[in-house]
Design an enzyme around this catalytic site. Structure first.
Site, PDB file in Angstrom:
ATOM      1  N   LYS A  47       0.797  -1.233   0.000  1.00 45.69           N
ATOM      2  CA  LYS A  47       0.000   0.000   0.000  1.00 45.69           C
ATOM      3  C   LYS A  47       0.833   1.289   0.000  1.00 45.69           C
ATOM      4  CE  LYS A  47      -3.405  -1.186  -0.548  1.00 45.69           C
ATOM      5  NZ  LYS A  47      -3.787  -1.992  -1.762  1.00 45.69           N
ATOM      6  N   ALA A  48       2.067   1.201  -0.478  1.00 44.98           N
ATOM      7  CA  ALA A  48       2.936   2.387  -0.480  1.00 44.98           C
ATOM      8  C   ALA A  48       2.940   3.121  -1.825  1.00 44.98           C
ATOM      9  CB  ALA A  48       4.362   1.982  -0.103  1.00 44.98           C
ATOM     10  N   THR A  50       2.637   1.100  -5.068  1.00 39.76           N
ATOM     11  CA  THR A  50       3.138   0.137  -6.061  1.00 39.76           C
ATOM     12  C   THR A  50       2.447   0.309  -7.419  1.00 39.76           C
ATOM     13  OG1 THR A  50       2.805  -1.351  -4.168  1.00 39.76           O
ATOM     14  CG2 THR A  50       3.832  -2.297  -6.137  1.00 39.76           C
ATOM     15  N   TRP A  52       0.627   2.655  -8.692  1.00 38.40           N
ATOM     16  CA  TRP A  52       0.876   3.978  -9.281  1.00 38.40           C
ATOM     17  C   TRP A  52       2.240   3.973  -9.984  1.00 38.40           C
ATOM     18  CZ3 TRP A  52       1.251   8.906  -5.678  1.00 38.40           C
ATOM     19  CH2 TRP A  52       1.243  10.057  -6.460  1.00 38.40           C
ATOM     20  N   HIS A 108       6.536  -7.355  -2.678  1.00 36.38           N
ATOM     21  CA  HIS A 108       6.503  -6.700  -1.360  1.00 36.38           C
ATOM     22  C   HIS A 108       7.531  -7.333  -0.423  1.00 36.38           C
ATOM     23  CE1 HIS A 108       3.028  -4.412  -2.430  1.00 36.38           C
ATOM     24  NE2 HIS A 108       2.147  -5.370  -2.294  1.00 36.38           N
ATOM     25  N   SER A 138      -4.133   2.751   4.835  1.00 34.45           N
ATOM     26  CA  SER A 138      -4.419   2.155   3.529  1.00 34.45           C
ATOM     27  C   SER A 138      -4.437   0.626   3.620  1.00 34.45           C
ATOM     28  CB  SER A 138      -3.367   2.627   2.518  1.00 34.45           C
ATOM     29  OG  SER A 138      -3.623   2.093   1.246  1.00 34.45           O
ATOM     30  N   PHE A 266     -10.016  -0.274  -4.332  1.00 33.63           N
ATOM     31  CA  PHE A 266      -8.563  -0.443  -4.337  1.00 33.63           C
ATOM     32  C   PHE A 266      -7.905   0.942  -4.403  1.00 33.63           C
ATOM     33  CE2 PHE A 266      -4.378  -0.926  -6.053  1.00 33.63           C
ATOM     34  CZ  PHE A 266      -3.903  -2.067  -5.423  1.00 33.63           C
TER      35      PHE A 266
HETATM   36  S1  PPS Z   1      -0.679  -2.867  -3.235  1.00 34.55           S
HETATM   37  O1  PPS Z   1      -1.913  -3.680  -3.002  1.00 34.55           O
HETATM   38  O2  PPS Z   1       0.261  -3.025  -2.133  1.00 34.55           O
HETATM   39  O3  PPS Z   1      -0.074  -3.126  -4.534  1.00 34.55           O
HETATM   40  O4  PPS Z   1      -1.207  -1.363  -3.181  1.00 34.55           O
HETATM   41  P1  PPS Z   1      -0.385  -0.094  -3.674  1.00 34.55           P
HETATM   42  O5  PPS Z   1      -0.629   0.095  -5.117  1.00 34.55           O
HETATM   43  O6  PPS Z   1       1.014  -0.159  -3.203  1.00 34.55           O
HETATM   44  O7  PPS Z   1      -1.070   1.076  -2.861  1.00 34.55           O
HETATM   45  C1  PPS Z   1      -2.414   1.454  -3.002  1.00 34.55           C
HETATM   46  C2  PPS Z   1      -2.521   2.865  -2.479  1.00 34.55           C
HETATM   47  O8  PPS Z   1      -1.961   3.758  -3.469  1.00 34.55           O
HETATM   48  C3  PPS Z   1      -2.958   4.681  -3.884  1.00 34.55           C
HETATM   49  N1  PPS Z   1      -2.797   5.058  -5.287  1.00 34.55           N
HETATM   50  C4  PPS Z   1      -2.616   6.327  -5.689  1.00 34.55           C
HETATM   51  N2  PPS Z   1      -2.520   7.456  -4.993  1.00 34.55           N
HETATM   52  C5  PPS Z   1      -2.362   8.604  -5.691  1.00 34.55           C
HETATM   53  N3  PPS Z   1      -2.310   8.659  -7.054  1.00 34.55           N
HETATM   54  C6  PPS Z   1      -2.404   7.523  -7.795  1.00 34.55           C
HETATM   55  N4  PPS Z   1      -2.352   7.597  -9.116  1.00 34.55           N
HETATM   56  C7  PPS Z   1      -2.564   6.284  -7.101  1.00 34.55           C
HETATM   57  N5  PPS Z   1      -2.693   4.999  -7.490  1.00 34.55           N
HETATM   58  C8  PPS Z   1      -2.836   4.267  -6.367  1.00 34.55           C
HETATM   59  C9  PPS Z   1      -4.266   3.928  -3.627  1.00 34.55           C
HETATM   60  O9  PPS Z   1      -5.363   4.783  -3.645  1.00 34.55           O
HETATM   61  C10 PPS Z   1      -3.964   3.308  -2.278  1.00 34.55           C
HETATM   62  O10 PPS Z   1      -3.925   4.267  -1.236  1.00 34.55           O
HETATM   63  P2  PPS Z   1      -5.192   4.689  -0.333  1.00 34.55           P
HETATM   64  O11 PPS Z   1      -4.646   5.639   0.686  1.00 34.55           O
HETATM   65  O12 PPS Z   1      -5.726   3.439   0.284  1.00 34.55           O
HETATM   66  O13 PPS Z   1      -6.159   5.348  -1.253  1.00 34.55           O
END
Ligand code: PPS
Length: 306
Positions: A47-48, A50, A52, A108, A138, A266
């Site tokens: 949830k850091a 990834t 994105w 991860h 998250s 998600f």
């Molecule tokens: S995972 O399951 O570990 O692969 O999840 P991960 O992709 O690392 O993290 C998901 C969180 O990233 C946020 N997210 C974004 N934030 C801002 N901009 C963009 N484009 C973006 N894409 C993914 C997503 O909303 C999750 O955070 P939270 O705080 O829960 O919304």
């Protein structure tokens, strides 16, 4: 996968790190994974940021071509190295073994568990870290909606597990910890190695603050030059709103009995500072105290607001 077969996984320890029990079954294959110099690893604590970062990387590698990047969902384009969730599911390692390099790989795993071949081959590694308060919020909502992850239980207990998670064995199941282990050890492990190895260490908060700057850093690390137009295009295509609407980037391909979107999306909020809506003043004070103590041997410039 049929609905009735689906149950939340329990955790089992691998070299001191709690992982989903089915992941342990494919662990030897993951450990023996052969990475090549042209492969790229995107590794994070869950949830850091990834997904994105994966979308940004895929767009950079395809010159900002949105259609090309919409060729398949994220997890098909860039497989998840260690994932194995249940009988009958398709483990990440099986996908990767069938792909030729260059591959973009998600993981991860904490640094000590990464297959040695990543370091031996000199593959590039992008690590993304997120401040722990937003990270735990998250992760909590993800564990609520992902019916394969262990049951998160109430928020206060979840926060405690994030802070103090211990791999304690009760009978044969490991509890009192979160899958992939300690956030603190994870972020420190990669931070301490970043200058000795081919690691680009990024922060979620920097990406939110100035996505164009961080996308340029990633492109440079990958040896790509982005024109102003392509850069702006990638910024637009990877905003929270754009990715939330993009079926190839928002995990809508995962069935609703696995990702229960009635519970949480998600792409949930994508903000810096949402922790303020979750940690009580008492929880925040205890968290701060514990954070200062636990991070005193490794100063990483996390920002909790931007
Ligand atoms: S995972 O399951 O570990 O692969 O999840 P991960 O992709 O690392 O993290 C998901 C969180 O990233 C946020 N997210 C974004 N934030 C801002 N901009 C963009 N484009 C973006 N894409 C993914 C997503 O909303 C999750 O955070 P939270 O705080 O829960 O919304």
């Amino acid at each position: 996968m049929a609905f009735q077969e689906l149950t939340r996984c329990t955790l089992q320890e691998v070299e001191g790190i709690p992982l989903l029990k089915p992941m342990v079954k494919t662990w030897e294959r993951v450990k023996a994974f052969q990475a090549f110099p042209e492969d790229l690893l995107i590794v994070t604590y869950p949830k850091a940021g990834t997904t994105w970062t994966q979308e940004i990387v895929d767009l950079i590698l395809h010159g900002g071509d949105a259609e090309e990047v919409r060729r398949a969902p994220t997890d098909i384009r860039m497989p998840f190295l260690e994932i194995n969730t249940a009988k009958g599911s398709h483990p990440g390692i099986s996908q990767l073994e069938k792909m030729d390099p260059p591959r973009v790989i998600k993981s991860h795993l904490p640094i000590q568990l990464l297959p040695k071949s990543f370091w031996e081959s000199g593959s590039k590694v992008i690590y993304v870290a997120r401040n722990p308060k937003d990270n735990v919020v998250s992760y909590f909502h993800f564990d609520r909606m992902n019916m394969i992850q262990p049951e998160p239980g109430p928020w206060s207990g979840y926060l405690k597990k994030f802070m103090e998670g211990q791999c304690e064995c009760f009978w044969i199941e490991y509890v009192n910890a979160l899958c992939w282990g300690s956030w603190y050890e994870h972020v420190k492990g990669y931070w301490q190695e970043k200058d000795k190895r081919n690691i680009l260490y990024l922060f979620f908060e920097d990406m939110k603050e100035n996505p164009a700057r961080e996308i340029q850093r990633i492109a440079k690390f990958l040896g790509h030059h982005l024109s102003e137009d392509i850069l702006n295009n990638i910024v637009q295509l990877t905003t929270f709103d754009a990715m939330r609407e993009n079926p190839m980037a928002n995990y809508s391909s995962i069935p609703g009995n696995i990702f229960d979107r009635k519970v949480s999306d998600f792409l949930r909020k994508g903000e810096v500072g949402d922790w303020k809506n979750h940690l009580s003043p008492e929880e925040n004070a205890a968290f701060e105290k514990h954070y200062v103590e636990t991070m005193s041997d490794c100063e990483i410039p996390f920002r909790f607001v931007i």
